[in-house]
Scaffold this active site. Sequence first.
Site, PDB file in Angstrom:
ATOM      1  N   LYS A 144       0.811  -1.223   0.000  1.00 27.18           N
ATOM      2  CA  LYS A 144       0.000   0.000   0.000  1.00 27.18           C
ATOM      3  C   LYS A 144       0.847   1.277   0.000  1.00 27.18           C
ATOM      4  N   GLN A 169     -23.802  22.905  15.621  1.00 27.06           N
ATOM      5  CA  GLN A 169     -24.333  23.406  16.891  1.00 27.06           C
ATOM      6  C   GLN A 169     -23.978  24.889  17.062  1.00 27.06           C
ATOM      7  N   GLU A 201     -10.658  11.649   1.238  1.00 25.95           N
ATOM      8  CA  GLU A 201      -9.648  10.804   1.908  1.00 25.95           C
ATOM      9  C   GLU A 201     -10.249   9.558   2.524  1.00 25.95           C
ATOM     10  N   ALA A 220     -17.376   0.114  17.270  1.00 30.18           N
ATOM     11  CA  ALA A 220     -16.177  -0.280  18.030  1.00 30.18           C
ATOM     12  C   ALA A 220     -15.019   0.652  17.664  1.00 30.18           C
ATOM     13  N   TYR A 234     -23.147   2.479  26.714  1.00 26.49           N
ATOM     14  CA  TYR A 234     -22.219   1.329  26.738  1.00 26.49           C
ATOM     15  C   TYR A 234     -21.771   0.983  28.159  1.00 26.49           C
TER      16      TYR A 234
HETATM   17  C1  LIG Z   1       0.642  29.983  -1.640  1.00 30.31           C
HETATM   18  C2  LIG Z   1       0.172  28.863  -0.811  1.00 30.31           C
HETATM   19  C3  LIG Z   1       1.220  27.867  -0.435  1.00 30.31           C
HETATM   20  C4  LIG Z   1       1.147  26.821   0.404  1.00 30.31           C
HETATM   21  C5  LIG Z   1      -0.027  26.158   1.018  1.00 30.31           C
HETATM   22  C6  LIG Z   1       0.360  25.490   2.247  1.00 30.31           C
HETATM   23  C7  LIG Z   1      -0.505  24.830   2.972  1.00 30.31           C
HETATM   24  C8  LIG Z   1      -1.927  24.525   2.542  1.00 30.31           C
HETATM   25  C9  LIG Z   1      -2.885  24.851   3.596  1.00 30.31           C
HETATM   26  C10 LIG Z   1      -4.188  24.694   3.492  1.00 30.31           C
HETATM   27  C11 LIG Z   1      -4.913  23.976   2.362  1.00 30.31           C
HETATM   28  C12 LIG Z   1      -6.135  24.701   2.072  1.00 30.31           C
HETATM   29  C13 LIG Z   1      -7.229  24.196   1.564  1.00 30.31           C
HETATM   30  C14 LIG Z   1      -7.533  22.732   1.299  1.00 30.31           C
HETATM   31  C15 LIG Z   1      -8.918  22.445   1.791  1.00 30.31           C
HETATM   32  C16 LIG Z   1      -9.586  21.345   1.648  1.00 30.31           C
HETATM   33  C17 LIG Z   1      -9.237  20.198   0.797  1.00 30.31           C
HETATM   34  C18 LIG Z   1      -8.138  19.397   1.352  1.00 30.31           C
HETATM   35  C19 LIG Z   1      -7.874  18.233   0.966  1.00 30.31           C
HETATM   36  C20 LIG Z   1      -8.777  17.477   0.098  1.00 30.31           C
HETATM   37  C21 LIG Z   1      -8.012  16.426  -0.563  1.00 30.31           C
HETATM   38  C22 LIG Z   1      -8.898  15.284  -0.869  1.00 30.31           C
HETATM   39  C23 LIG Z   1      -8.143  14.361  -1.735  1.00 30.31           C
HETATM   40  C24 LIG Z   1      -8.763  12.990  -1.929  1.00 30.31           C
HETATM   41  O1  LIG Z   1      -9.851  12.681  -1.532  1.00 30.31           O
HETATM   42  S1  LIG Z   1      -7.752  11.927  -2.754  1.00 30.31           S
HETATM   43  C25 LIG Z   1      -8.627  10.443  -2.882  1.00 30.31           C
HETATM   44  C26 LIG Z   1      -8.741   9.736  -1.561  1.00 30.31           C
HETATM   45  N1  LIG Z   1      -9.283   8.421  -1.746  1.00 30.31           N
HETATM   46  C27 LIG Z   1      -9.418   7.570  -0.767  1.00 30.31           C
HETATM   47  O2  LIG Z   1      -9.115   7.861   0.382  1.00 30.31           O
HETATM   48  C28 LIG Z   1      -9.885   6.215  -1.157  1.00 30.31           C
HETATM   49  C29 LIG Z   1     -10.296   5.366   0.021  1.00 30.31           C
HETATM   50  N2  LIG Z   1      -9.952   3.973  -0.213  1.00 30.31           N
HETATM   51  C30 LIG Z   1      -8.818   3.424   0.312  1.00 30.31           C
HETATM   52  O3  LIG Z   1      -8.031   4.072   0.977  1.00 30.31           O
HETATM   53  C31 LIG Z   1      -8.582   1.978   0.053  1.00 30.31           C
HETATM   54  O4  LIG Z   1      -8.889   1.527  -1.143  1.00 30.31           O
HETATM   55  C32 LIG Z   1      -9.235   1.087   1.106  1.00 30.31           C
HETATM   56  C33 LIG Z   1      -8.445   1.324   2.365  1.00 30.31           C
HETATM   57  C34 LIG Z   1     -10.695   1.393   1.330  1.00 30.31           C
HETATM   58  C35 LIG Z   1      -9.169  -0.408   0.701  1.00 30.31           C
HETATM   59  O5  LIG Z   1      -8.032  -0.643  -0.004  1.00 30.31           O
HETATM   60  P1  LIG Z   1      -7.702  -2.050  -0.674  1.00 30.31           P
HETATM   61  O6  LIG Z   1      -8.928  -2.658  -1.248  1.00 30.31           O
HETATM   62  O7  LIG Z   1      -6.555  -1.836  -1.565  1.00 30.31           O
HETATM   63  O8  LIG Z   1      -7.225  -2.826   0.569  1.00 30.31           O
HETATM   64  P2  LIG Z   1      -7.923  -3.840   1.566  1.00 30.31           P
HETATM   65  O9  LIG Z   1      -8.019  -5.183   0.922  1.00 30.31           O
HETATM   66  O10 LIG Z   1      -9.172  -3.310   2.142  1.00 30.31           O
HETATM   67  O11 LIG Z   1      -6.819  -3.910   2.656  1.00 30.31           O
HETATM   68  C36 LIG Z   1      -5.651  -4.729   2.517  1.00 30.31           C
HETATM   69  C37 LIG Z   1      -4.697  -4.387   3.634  1.00 30.31           C
HETATM   70  O12 LIG Z   1      -4.084  -3.135   3.356  1.00 30.31           O
HETATM   71  C38 LIG Z   1      -4.239  -2.276   4.479  1.00 30.31           C
HETATM   72  N3  LIG Z   1      -4.261  -0.900   3.970  1.00 30.31           N
HETATM   73  C39 LIG Z   1      -5.201  -0.283   3.232  1.00 30.31           C
HETATM   74  N4  LIG Z   1      -4.835   0.982   2.991  1.00 30.31           N
HETATM   75  C40 LIG Z   1      -3.653   1.155   3.580  1.00 30.31           C
HETATM   76  C41 LIG Z   1      -2.766   2.262   3.692  1.00 30.31           C
HETATM   77  N5  LIG Z   1      -3.057   3.464   3.149  1.00 30.31           N
HETATM   78  N6  LIG Z   1      -1.632   2.095   4.360  1.00 30.31           N
HETATM   79  C42 LIG Z   1      -1.320   0.904   4.950  1.00 30.31           C
HETATM   80  N7  LIG Z   1      -2.126  -0.184   4.883  1.00 30.31           N
HETATM   81  C43 LIG Z   1      -3.265  -0.055   4.213  1.00 30.31           C
HETATM   82  C44 LIG Z   1      -5.506  -2.713   5.112  1.00 30.31           C
HETATM   83  O13 LIG Z   1      -5.590  -2.293   6.440  1.00 30.31           O
HETATM   84  C45 LIG Z   1      -5.401  -4.211   4.971  1.00 30.31           C
HETATM   85  O14 LIG Z   1      -4.552  -4.690   5.984  1.00 30.31           O
HETATM   86  P3  LIG Z   1      -4.792  -6.121   6.597  1.00 30.31           P
HETATM   87  O15 LIG Z   1      -3.639  -6.321   7.515  1.00 30.31           O
HETATM   88  O16 LIG Z   1      -4.863  -7.093   5.469  1.00 30.31           O
HETATM   89  O17 LIG Z   1      -6.088  -6.042   7.340  1.00 30.31           O
HETATM   90  C1  LIG Z   2     -14.480  18.045  -1.674  1.00 34.49           C
HETATM   91  C2  LIG Z   2     -13.879  16.818  -2.263  1.00 34.49           C
HETATM   92  C3  LIG Z   2     -12.568  16.860  -2.726  1.00 34.49           C
HETATM   93  C4  LIG Z   2     -12.000  15.735  -3.311  1.00 34.49           C
HETATM   94  N1  LIG Z   2     -10.742  15.822  -3.817  1.00 34.49           N
HETATM   95  C5  LIG Z   2     -10.207  14.752  -4.450  1.00 34.49           C
HETATM   96  C6  LIG Z   2      -8.915  14.841  -5.046  1.00 34.49           C
HETATM   97  O1  LIG Z   2      -8.242  15.878  -4.968  1.00 34.49           O
HETATM   98  N2  LIG Z   2      -8.437  13.762  -5.705  1.00 34.49           N
HETATM   99  C7  LIG Z   2      -9.143  12.600  -5.800  1.00 34.49           C
HETATM  100  O2  LIG Z   2      -8.646  11.665  -6.401  1.00 34.49           O
HETATM  101  N3  LIG Z   2     -10.353  12.482  -5.232  1.00 34.49           N
HETATM  102  C8  LIG Z   2     -10.912  13.521  -4.562  1.00 34.49           C
HETATM  103  N4  LIG Z   2     -12.156  13.413  -3.986  1.00 34.49           N
HETATM  104  C9  LIG Z   2     -12.882  12.143  -4.073  1.00 34.49           C
HETATM  105  C10 LIG Z   2     -13.013  11.424  -2.743  1.00 34.49           C
HETATM  106  O3  LIG Z   2     -11.795  10.940  -2.301  1.00 34.49           O
HETATM  107  C11 LIG Z   2     -14.053  10.305  -2.851  1.00 34.49           C
HETATM  108  O4  LIG Z   2     -15.302  10.913  -3.119  1.00 34.49           O
HETATM  109  C12 LIG Z   2     -14.109   9.481  -1.591  1.00 34.49           C
HETATM  110  O5  LIG Z   2     -12.938   8.696  -1.450  1.00 34.49           O
HETATM  111  C13 LIG Z   2     -15.351   8.584  -1.510  1.00 34.49           C
HETATM  112  O6  LIG Z   2     -15.443   7.755  -2.605  1.00 34.49           O
HETATM  113  P1  LIG Z   2     -16.768   7.665  -3.497  1.00 34.49           P
HETATM  114  O7  LIG Z   2     -17.132   9.035  -3.906  1.00 34.49           O
HETATM  115  O8  LIG Z   2     -16.513   6.634  -4.532  1.00 34.49           O
HETATM  116  O9  LIG Z   2     -17.890   7.145  -2.508  1.00 34.49           O
HETATM  117  P2  LIG Z   2     -18.593   5.734  -2.539  1.00 34.49           P
HETATM  118  O10 LIG Z   2     -17.580   4.683  -2.238  1.00 34.49           O
HETATM  119  O11 LIG Z   2     -19.399   5.553  -3.762  1.00 34.49           O
HETATM  120  O12 LIG Z   2     -19.531   5.890  -1.272  1.00 34.49           O
HETATM  121  C14 LIG Z   2     -20.955   5.924  -1.328  1.00 34.49           C
HETATM  122  C15 LIG Z   2     -21.521   5.126  -0.132  1.00 34.49           C
HETATM  123  O13 LIG Z   2     -21.159   3.765  -0.253  1.00 34.49           O
HETATM  124  C16 LIG Z   2     -20.598   3.292   0.950  1.00 34.49           C
HETATM  125  N5  LIG Z   2     -19.559   2.273   0.668  1.00 34.49           N
HETATM  126  C17 LIG Z   2     -18.705   2.207  -0.375  1.00 34.49           C
HETATM  127  N6  LIG Z   2     -17.888   1.154  -0.243  1.00 34.49           N
HETATM  128  C18 LIG Z   2     -18.201   0.536   0.897  1.00 34.49           C
HETATM  129  C19 LIG Z   2     -17.685  -0.592   1.591  1.00 34.49           C
HETATM  130  N7  LIG Z   2     -16.669  -1.306   1.114  1.00 34.49           N
HETATM  131  N8  LIG Z   2     -18.238  -0.912   2.775  1.00 34.49           N
HETATM  132  C20 LIG Z   2     -19.271  -0.191   3.268  1.00 34.49           C
HETATM  133  N9  LIG Z   2     -19.804   0.900   2.656  1.00 34.49           N
HETATM  134  C21 LIG Z   2     -19.279   1.247   1.488  1.00 34.49           C
HETATM  135  C22 LIG Z   2     -19.970   4.530   1.596  1.00 34.49           C
HETATM  136  O14 LIG Z   2     -19.834   4.350   2.988  1.00 34.49           O
HETATM  137  C23 LIG Z   2     -20.980   5.607   1.222  1.00 34.49           C
HETATM  138  O15 LIG Z   2     -22.020   5.590   2.174  1.00 34.49           O
HETATM  139  C24 LIG Z   2     -12.741  14.520  -3.402  1.00 34.49           C
HETATM  140  C25 LIG Z   2     -14.056  14.469  -2.904  1.00 34.49           C
HETATM  141  C26 LIG Z   2     -14.621  15.603  -2.349  1.00 34.49           C
HETATM  142  C27 LIG Z   2     -16.033  15.530  -1.840  1.00 34.49           C
END
Ligand SMILES: CC/C=C\C/C=C\C/C=C\C/C=C\C/C=C\C/C=C\CCCCC(=O)SCCNC(=O)CCNC(=O)[C@H](O)C(C)(C)COP(=O)(O)OP(=O)(O)OC[C@H]1O[C@@H](n2cnc3c(N)ncnc32)[C@H](O)[C@@H]1OP(=O)(O)O
Ligand SMILES: Cc1cc2nc3c(=O)[nH]c(=O)nc-3n(C[C@H](O)[C@H](O)[C@H](O)COP(=O)(O)OP(=O)(O)OC[C@H]3O[C@@H](n4cnc5c(N)ncnc54)[C@H](O)[C@@H]3O)c2cc1C
Length: 669
Positions: A283, A402, A432, A530, A577
């Site tokens: 990962k 709130q 995330e 949990a 709980y």
């Molecule tokens: C001039 C200016 C200069 C500078 C600025 C400076 C500072 C900035 C300041 C402020 C910023 C200002 C504004 C920003 C404001 C808001 C916005 C901010 C951020 C928004 C960003 C959003 C971006 C995104 O959303 S990116 C997309 C994110 N997507 C996800 O998160 C997807 C979620 N899904 C997953 O993570 C994975 O797929 C999963 C975890 C659900 C499942 O993965 P997978 O199917 O591959 O694995 P599993 O089979 O379930 O698991 C197998 C084992 O792996 C372990 N696992 C899974 N993930 C991880 C991991 N990441 N690391 C380690 N291990 C991992 C899992 O636990 C399993 O383990 P096991 O032992 O087998 O049980």
């Molecule tokens: C403001 C904002 C900024 C973002 N920025 C970025 C970015 O910069 N880059 C980027 O790549 N992405 C970005 N995203 C995308 C974001 O990371 C995804 O929307 C997020 O990871 C959720 O995935 P999804 O939209 O596919 O939701 P879905 O997975 O479709 O979720 C829908 C519903 O299904 C349920 N569900 C899905 N899978 C399961 C499961 N395995 N078990 C139980 N329930 C499940 C969820 O709990 C939820 O209730 C952004 C999103 C937002 C809202």
Amino acid sequence: MPLNHLIRDGDNPDITEERQKATFSTEELAIEIYGEPLAQRRREISAEVLKRPELLDDCPHVFLDRTTKVENSMKKTVAVMEKGSEICDFTSREELGHLVCEVFGDDGFPLSIHFVMFLPAIQGQADDEQAEQWIPRAMRLEFIGTYAQTELGHGTNLRALETTATYDKRTQEFILHTPTVSAYKWWPGNLGKTANYVIANAQLYIDGKSHGPHNFLVQIRDENTHQPMPGITVGDIGPKFGLNTNDNGFLRFDHVRIPRRNMLMRHSKVSADGVYSPPVHPKLSYGAMIFVRATMIRMLAHVVLKAATIAIRYSCVRRQGEIKTGNGEVKILEYQTQQHRLFTALARGFAYRLVGDEVKNLYEKIAEEVKHGNVEQLADLHALLSGMKSIVSYDSGKAIEQCRMACGGHGYSHASGIPEMYAVEIAGCTYEGENMVMLQQQARYLVKGIHRLAHGEELSTMLQYLANTSNNKFRIGESGVDLENALILALEYIARSTIERVTARLDSLQNKGLSAENAWNENAVELTRASRTHTRLWIARCFRDRVHRIENHAIRSALTDILELFLTYEVVDMSQYLYQGGYANSDQVAQVKDAMYKLLEKIRPNAVSYVDAYEVSDTELRSVLGRRDGNVYDNLLKWAKSNPLNRTEVLPAVEKHLMPMMLAAKSKL
Ligand SMILES: CC/C=C\C/C=C\C/C=C\C/C=C\C/C=C\C/C=C\CCCCC(=O)SCCNC(=O)CCNC(=O)[C@H](O)C(C)(C)COP(=O)(O)OP(=O)(O)OC[C@H]1O[C@@H](n2cnc3c(N)ncnc32)[C@H](O)[C@@H]1OP(=O)(O)O
Ligand SMILES: Cc1cc2nc3c(=O)[nH]c(=O)nc-3n(C[C@H](O)[C@H](O)[C@H](O)COP(=O)(O)OP(=O)(O)OC[C@H]3O[C@@H](n4cnc5c(N)ncnc54)[C@H](O)[C@@H]3O)c2cc1C
């Protein structure tokens, strides 16, 4: 009398009176929160921003349409890049972060994902040669990047992402392709109109074999013309619940070729002749997400503390109703219900902010180890952050809401600033990793903990409380047991018993022949519970340890009140709980509630000083209700008058549509 450096002439006397009552110095609390040099630097940066009109909004940005919001933020970005180094130290993330908050507020800005994900992904996942090639250019802003992972059809289940990166040995290139509509990249921040490079997450194929999702650096717009590169379709996904200054985008690749060395190769590698070397941990390509999950805790806490600042200050200048008939209208903060809403929000804000520092430090320590190939603690970190991002985003959202409601009707107006804060903060429940999914990631780790214990194996420090089966009776009020300890032990019991119970249920279903996956899904709600109880315990312990380390007596005492309120609130919130297994009885829970109500009274005189000490400037707060000077009503009127709808006495649309209708109706008489 402690020094309260925010008392000034011209302030609303109701708020000045609050500041005079403080039992601690707001300046000293600010130093405890930010550290000595940064507390001062933040004030200097805020003062500098005020002197530079090019960094300030001409009018409240909630009055503007999206195109103008985006344009303004781009214009201000240039001003920050040109003059920002005179204001703050660009090498300090803390100083730069503060400048960004002052200038841009919460609603997004063109470089957010460049700094929050694109750069961290390169820093963590590029090999040394790639880092040297890309990081200096990215830091100089020769180009702007974003992180393109989520697709129209899949965000959570990364293994099902459809974008492909197929290695062509002949030309030593990868071919990036979007095979279906559901494979369009969808959501990446700043992708819509700003970024000219992306880190694209795509399924790696070599000789027809899939190796799972990997990260690739892809140019999507020309560096000179900003036109989409050949094979790229890109645009903005449209208005959202919040973050409308951010151009979240869509992206399609049509057989786009990139050099082999554009795959990030610190952990996984593809040689010129197409040999794949896997990473030491499967990962590691998820590293940028881990970074944001660690960073967002403080960002979310910051929003809660801003909302609390607004609602608490406003509640001291708003008078409504009498507590004792004939004694005159009271400040609404005198009502216990108001205190309960707002001080618990304040307590969660402080807890998350200070615990957020600890999370950041832990992340930095483990990330450094990972960089050198030691992945021993990655599972602990992933579990912790999965729980933290979920609990903090959700409970912060509730706290902010709130605060908004506690401001009555004015809280519903954008003049309060809180609706936008809520809209931005609550996105943290989704981005995330959707919360329900992330809580279950952590639950896997907790269930494994119980199984390890049953097999006599060692538990990580985080889980050692699972072995403490002698903690089976609530000890509140017992001699020799102070309130804090009794409450922490109660939270330990809540977490342990909840995890044990759901694990036993899982095991029993599997013993009866149900598959592991089905047994899991049948217990999924309880598993998320949990996870919630474990994370809340972790936060409570970490917050308690942080407060205990404070050396300044007055500040430790002030934060102890906040800590105790936090602990009582958490225990009351999860008190159902405590009855399971006979740990506590209803009299004991009533004692916790009494302690909580007493703490509200104790905190009341310091309420404004706590939020003052967090030191959010009026520029950053962007709230009429939360103004430091408490002069709310005059400014609400000014704010309403400055609204573009009031530019003309008679709106052209009224002249065009309603007046003819009314005149026609009259002429029919
Ligand atoms: C001039 C200016 C200069 C500078 C600025 C400076 C500072 C900035 C300041 C402020 C910023 C200002 C504004 C920003 C404001 C808001 C916005 C901010 C951020 C928004 C960003 C959003 C971006 C995104 O959303 S990116 C997309 C994110 N997507 C996800 O998160 C997807 C979620 N899904 C997953 O993570 C994975 O797929 C999963 C975890 C659900 C499942 O993965 P997978 O199917 O591959 O694995 P599993 O089979 O379930 O698991 C197998 C084992 O792996 C372990 N696992 C899974 N993930 C991880 C991991 N990441 N690391 C380690 N291990 C991992 C899992 O636990 C399993 O383990 P096991 O032992 O087998 O049980
Ligand atoms: C403001 C904002 C900024 C973002 N920025 C970025 C970015 O910069 N880059 C980027 O790549 N992405 C970005 N995203 C995308 C974001 O990371 C995804 O929307 C997020 O990871 C959720 O995935 P999804 O939209 O596919 O939701 P879905 O997975 O479709 O979720 C829908 C519903 O299904 C349920 N569900 C899905 N899978 C399961 C499961 N395995 N078990 C139980 N329930 C499940 C969820 O709990 C939820 O209730 C952004 C999103 C937002 C809202």
